[in-house]
Scaffold this active site. Structure first.
Site, PDB file in Angstrom:
ATOM      1  N   THR A 125      59.358 123.431  14.731  1.00 40.45           N
ATOM      2  CA  THR A 125      59.296 124.271  15.934  1.00 40.45           C
ATOM      3  C   THR A 125      60.359 125.365  15.882  1.00 40.45           C
ATOM      4  O   THR A 125      61.407 125.196  15.241  1.00 40.45           O
ATOM      5  CB  THR A 125      59.530 123.391  17.187  1.00 40.45           C
ATOM      6  N   ASP A 126      60.113 126.448  16.624  1.00 36.74           N
ATOM      7  CA  ASP A 126      61.139 127.511  16.699  1.00 36.74           C
ATOM      8  C   ASP A 126      62.376 127.035  17.460  1.00 36.74           C
ATOM      9  O   ASP A 126      63.442 127.661  17.370  1.00 36.74           O
ATOM     10  CB  ASP A 126      60.569 128.793  17.323  1.00 36.74           C
ATOM     11  N   GLU A 127      62.243 125.916  18.211  1.00 39.69           N
ATOM     12  CA  GLU A 127      63.405 125.435  18.984  1.00 39.69           C
ATOM     13  C   GLU A 127      64.540 124.977  18.078  1.00 39.69           C
ATOM     14  O   GLU A 127      65.664 124.812  18.542  1.00 39.69           O
ATOM     15  CB  GLU A 127      62.988 124.308  19.923  1.00 39.69           C
ATOM     16  N   TYR A 150      65.238 116.844  22.036  1.00 39.73           N
ATOM     17  CA  TYR A 150      63.965 117.096  21.357  1.00 39.73           C
ATOM     18  C   TYR A 150      64.181 118.007  20.154  1.00 39.73           C
ATOM     19  O   TYR A 150      63.796 117.674  19.022  1.00 39.73           O
ATOM     20  CB  TYR A 150      62.950 117.742  22.316  1.00 39.73           C
ATOM     21  N   LYS A 154      63.756 117.377  16.060  1.00 33.97           N
ATOM     22  CA  LYS A 154      62.853 118.147  15.201  1.00 33.97           C
ATOM     23  C   LYS A 154      63.625 118.818  14.060  1.00 33.97           C
ATOM     24  O   LYS A 154      63.148 118.880  12.929  1.00 33.97           O
ATOM     25  CB  LYS A 154      62.101 119.209  16.014  1.00 33.97           C
TER      26      LYS A 154
HETATM   27  P1  NAD Z   1      51.521 116.338  21.994  1.00 34.46           P
HETATM   28  O1  NAD Z   1      52.620 115.627  22.718  1.00 34.46           O
HETATM   29  O2  NAD Z   1      50.412 116.931  22.760  1.00 34.46           O
HETATM   30  O3  NAD Z   1      50.866 115.323  20.932  1.00 34.46           O
HETATM   31  C1  NAD Z   1      51.628 114.464  20.132  1.00 34.46           C
HETATM   32  C2  NAD Z   1      50.689 113.432  19.529  1.00 34.46           C
HETATM   33  O4  NAD Z   1      51.454 112.589  18.662  1.00 34.46           O
HETATM   34  C3  NAD Z   1      50.039 112.523  20.579  1.00 34.46           C
HETATM   35  O5  NAD Z   1      48.653 112.393  20.315  1.00 34.46           O
HETATM   36  C4  NAD Z   1      50.742 111.181  20.399  1.00 34.46           C
HETATM   37  O6  NAD Z   1      49.929 110.069  20.708  1.00 34.46           O
HETATM   38  C5  NAD Z   1      51.097 111.221  18.905  1.00 34.46           C
HETATM   39  N1  NAD Z   1      52.253 110.382  18.570  1.00 34.46           N
HETATM   40  C6  NAD Z   1      53.474 110.378  19.171  1.00 34.46           C
HETATM   41  N2  NAD Z   1      54.275 109.475  18.574  1.00 34.46           N
HETATM   42  C7  NAD Z   1      53.549 108.910  17.582  1.00 34.46           C
HETATM   43  C8  NAD Z   1      53.822 107.910  16.604  1.00 34.46           C
HETATM   44  N3  NAD Z   1      55.017 107.289  16.550  1.00 34.46           N
HETATM   45  N4  NAD Z   1      52.851 107.569  15.729  1.00 34.46           N
HETATM   46  C9  NAD Z   1      51.638 108.168  15.787  1.00 34.46           C
HETATM   47  N5  NAD Z   1      51.322 109.111  16.694  1.00 34.46           N
HETATM   48  C10 NAD Z   1      52.253 109.478  17.574  1.00 34.46           C
HETATM   49  O7  NAD Z   1      52.250 117.395  21.077  1.00 34.46           O
HETATM   50  P2  NAD Z   1      51.778 118.852  20.638  1.00 34.46           P
HETATM   51  O8  NAD Z   1      52.191 119.822  21.653  1.00 34.46           O
HETATM   52  O9  NAD Z   1      50.369 118.793  20.187  1.00 34.46           O
HETATM   53  O10 NAD Z   1      52.727 119.080  19.367  1.00 34.46           O
HETATM   54  C11 NAD Z   1      52.319 118.652  18.068  1.00 34.46           C
HETATM   55  C12 NAD Z   1      53.438 118.950  17.093  1.00 34.46           C
HETATM   56  O11 NAD Z   1      53.734 120.336  17.088  1.00 34.46           O
HETATM   57  C13 NAD Z   1      54.749 118.248  17.414  1.00 34.46           C
HETATM   58  O12 NAD Z   1      55.339 117.858  16.201  1.00 34.46           O
HETATM   59  C14 NAD Z   1      55.588 119.315  18.095  1.00 34.46           C
HETATM   60  O13 NAD Z   1      56.963 119.081  17.899  1.00 34.46           O
HETATM   61  C15 NAD Z   1      55.114 120.548  17.346  1.00 34.46           C
HETATM   62  N6  NAD Z   1      55.216 121.801  18.104  1.00 34.46           N
HETATM   63  C16 NAD Z   1      54.568 121.932  19.313  1.00 34.46           C
HETATM   64  C17 NAD Z   1      54.626 123.159  19.987  1.00 34.46           C
HETATM   65  C18 NAD Z   1      53.933 123.372  21.310  1.00 34.46           C
HETATM   66  O14 NAD Z   1      54.065 124.441  21.877  1.00 34.46           O
HETATM   67  N7  NAD Z   1      53.169 122.417  21.818  1.00 34.46           N
HETATM   68  C19 NAD Z   1      55.349 124.220  19.435  1.00 34.46           C
HETATM   69  C20 NAD Z   1      56.030 124.017  18.234  1.00 34.46           C
HETATM   70  C21 NAD Z   1      55.926 122.815  17.569  1.00 34.46           C
HETATM   71  O1  DAU Z   2      58.964 126.630  21.383  1.00 30.83           O
HETATM   72  C1  DAU Z   2      58.189 125.568  20.919  1.00 30.83           C
HETATM   73  C2  DAU Z   2      58.269 124.402  21.870  1.00 30.83           C
HETATM   74  O2  DAU Z   2      57.544 124.775  23.036  1.00 30.83           O
HETATM   75  C3  DAU Z   2      57.713 123.103  21.283  1.00 30.83           C
HETATM   76  O3  DAU Z   2      58.490 122.722  20.188  1.00 30.83           O
HETATM   77  C4  DAU Z   2      57.674 121.989  22.343  1.00 30.83           C
HETATM   78  O4  DAU Z   2      57.037 120.841  21.814  1.00 30.83           O
HETATM   79  C5  DAU Z   2      56.889 122.498  23.545  1.00 30.83           C
HETATM   80  O5  DAU Z   2      56.932 121.518  24.566  1.00 30.83           O
HETATM   81  C6  DAU Z   2      57.470 123.818  24.056  1.00 30.83           C
HETATM   82  O6  DAU Z   2      58.781 123.614  24.630  1.00 30.83           O
HETATM   83  P1  DAU Z   2      59.239 124.364  25.966  1.00 30.83           P
HETATM   84  O7  DAU Z   2      60.349 123.619  26.569  1.00 30.83           O
HETATM   85  O8  DAU Z   2      59.438 125.822  25.713  1.00 30.83           O
HETATM   86  O9  DAU Z   2      57.867 124.212  26.824  1.00 30.83           O
HETATM   87  P2  DAU Z   2      57.609 123.891  28.355  1.00 30.83           P
HETATM   88  O10 DAU Z   2      56.158 124.137  28.601  1.00 30.83           O
HETATM   89  O11 DAU Z   2      58.167 122.574  28.759  1.00 30.83           O
HETATM   90  O12 DAU Z   2      58.441 125.021  29.097  1.00 30.83           O
HETATM   91  C7  DAU Z   2      58.180 126.402  28.873  1.00 30.83           C
HETATM   92  C8  DAU Z   2      59.156 127.188  29.737  1.00 30.83           C
HETATM   93  O13 DAU Z   2      58.801 127.001  31.114  1.00 30.83           O
HETATM   94  C9  DAU Z   2      60.600 126.725  29.624  1.00 30.83           C
HETATM   95  O14 DAU Z   2      61.457 127.865  29.731  1.00 30.83           O
HETATM   96  C10 DAU Z   2      60.807 125.818  30.831  1.00 30.83           C
HETATM   97  C11 DAU Z   2      59.884 126.418  31.853  1.00 30.83           C
HETATM   98  N1  DAU Z   2      59.289 125.463  32.824  1.00 30.83           N
HETATM   99  C12 DAU Z   2      58.624 124.385  32.315  1.00 30.83           C
HETATM  100  C13 DAU Z   2      58.041 123.466  33.177  1.00 30.83           C
HETATM  101  C14 DAU Z   2      57.332 122.253  32.634  1.00 30.83           C
HETATM  102  C15 DAU Z   2      59.364 125.705  34.188  1.00 30.83           C
HETATM  103  O15 DAU Z   2      59.948 126.705  34.635  1.00 30.83           O
HETATM  104  N2  DAU Z   2      58.786 124.807  35.036  1.00 30.83           N
HETATM  105  C16 DAU Z   2      58.133 123.684  34.591  1.00 30.83           C
HETATM  106  O16 DAU Z   2      57.651 122.882  35.409  1.00 30.83           O
END
Ligand code: NAD
Ligand code: DAU
Length: 339
Positions: A125-127, A150, A154
């Site tokens: 992730t970019d985080e 988190y 990562k």
């Molecule tokens: P999500 O939370 O929607 O899905 C995660 C999935 O992983 C779920 O289906 C869960 O059941 C499964 N899981 C969790 N722990 C597990 C384990 N121990 N064994 C097997 N399965 C397991 O997450 P997402 O948003 O789809 O993110 C997917 C990946 O992409 C993650 O690695 C996350 O860090 C990365 N990522 C997400 C974002 C985003 O914006 N959502 C951005 C950057 C990176």
């Molecule tokens: O940047 C990539 C990441 O983006 C991934 O690695 C993570 O898995 C994914 O969850 C996401 O993280 P963020 O923390 O950026 O996403 P989130 O949707 O939780 O929040 C987006 C922004 O919105 C953040 O600045 C916090 C804010 N926020 C979020 C929630 C849930 C609010 O203001 N109110 C809210 O209720």
């Protein structure tokens, strides 16, 4: 090609499994998912009868199971997405993030190394880069400086993956993407939560002053990039993936309210997230230049399509927001909504 996708029932994973079945029809996709609160088989109903999608319920930390799956399905490569993914939850309880994201990744890497797999794609992730000021972009050489439990988990997994290439010669690629949005995103994340609350006339909890910036990426564009990284990425390479769509959170919340015809009086500014990163912005020029990737969605088009999807699929998100999740959701947001 037989590919093991971990976390294939989550948001990005389920979109990826469908993307691969559509765009790489010859591939068999083995989907290993523990089905945590965030994983939902319903996301993959359309693949129920597809013989080239094999779902296995299980934990990435179970080495015996991983070895068995690699052997049984003649797995060539792993696309690793399974993780605990929500920053707020990592603040409430970091341990689950260390177990799944750090230790779980290491189990998969060990299995990949011993089975001599042809590639291990780590979805990071970019985080991992931490937070930006008002200007500048994250490049692949920006030093890692994660802020939350988190992102620290990562970053650990990301670095362990690169260490397996350096030390053992395992063929790895790491991708670091920005915030995804699109269908099947769990309604604890900003965009689906705001859509769901707006439709229910509930307050929309905006953290702090709402001026934190995220760089939005449509999930299918991300899936296309992951597929290219798996097929053509350089061994040991790191690729940033981003949609070049920086927006302040408050801008997005207002766009959603306008799209569903609800008033801005629903916005509620609440206590900020502890350690809240101010701004993320991705320089994705490397993956564009080296692998020929380009995102197909503009943010405006992608957000409009996403809002429509949530309007058309209300039973899906109402179901996932009920039950065990609702307890967490209500306790967390009841607290935050006190302001
Ligand atoms: P999500 O939370 O929607 O899905 C995660 C999935 O992983 C779920 O289906 C869960 O059941 C499964 N899981 C969790 N722990 C597990 C384990 N121990 N064994 C097997 N399965 C397991 O997450 P997402 O948003 O789809 O993110 C997917 C990946 O992409 C993650 O690695 C996350 O860090 C990365 N990522 C997400 C974002 C985003 O914006 N959502 C951005 C950057 C990176
Ligand atoms: O940047 C990539 C990441 O983006 C991934 O690695 C993570 O898995 C994914 O969850 C996401 O993280 P963020 O923390 O950026 O996403 P989130 O949707 O939780 O929040 C987006 C922004 O919105 C953040 O600045 C916090 C804010 N926020 C979020 C929630 C849930 C609010 O203001 N109110 C809210 O209720």
């Amino acid at each position: 090609m037989n590919v093991l996708v971990t976390g294939g029932c989550g948001f990005i994973g389920s979109n990826l499994v469908k993307y691969l079945r559509k765009h790489r029809p010859a591939w068999t996709v083995v989907n290993l998912d523990k089905l945590t609160y965030a994983g939902n088989l319903e996301n993959l109903t359309e693949l129920e009868k597809d013989p080239k999608h094999v779902f296995v319920k299980g934990d990435i930390g179970n080495r015996e199971l991983i070895d068995h799956l690699i052997f049984q399905h003649k797995v060539d490569a792993i696309m690793h997405l399974a993780a605990e993914s929500h920053v707020d939850r990592s603040i409430l309880g970091p341990e689950a993030f260390i177990v799944a994201n750090v230790l779980g990744t290491n189990v998969l890497l060990e299995a990949a190394r011993h089975a001599k797999l042809s590639r291990f794609l780590m979805v990071s992730t970019d985080e991992v880069y931490g937070s930006l000021g008002p200007t500048g972009l994250f490049t692949e050489t920006t030093p890692l400086d994660p802020s939350s439990p988190y992102s620290a988990s990562k970053a650990s997994a990301d670095l362990i993956t690169l260490a397996y290439e350096h030390t053992f010669g395992l063929d790895v690629v790491v991708t670091r993407c920005s915030n995804n949005y699109g269908p099947y995103q769990f309604p604890e994340k900003l965009i689906p939560l705001m859509i769901a609350n707006a439709l229910a006339d509930k307050p929309l909890p905006v953290y702090g002053d709402g001026k934190n910036v995220r760089d939005w990426l449509q999930v299918e564009d991300h899936c296309a990039a992951l597929t290219l990284a798996l097929e053509k990425g350089q061994k040991g390479g790191v690729y940033n993936i981003g949609g070049n769509s920086e927006r302040e959170n408050i801008q997005i919340v207002k766009m959603i309210l306008a799209a569903v015809g609800k008033p801005e009086s629903l916005i509620k500014y609440v206590t900020d997230r502890p350690g809240h990163d101010k701004r993320y912005a991705i320089d994705a020029s490397k993956i564009k230049r080296e692998l020929g990737w380009t995102p197909a969605h503009t943010f405006e088009k992608g957000l409009a399509e996403t809002v429509k999807w949530y309007l058309d699929n209300r039973p899906w998100w109402e179901r996932v927001m009920s039950g065990a999740y609702k307890t967490y959701f209500d306790s967390q947001y009841a607290h935050r909504l006190q302001g």
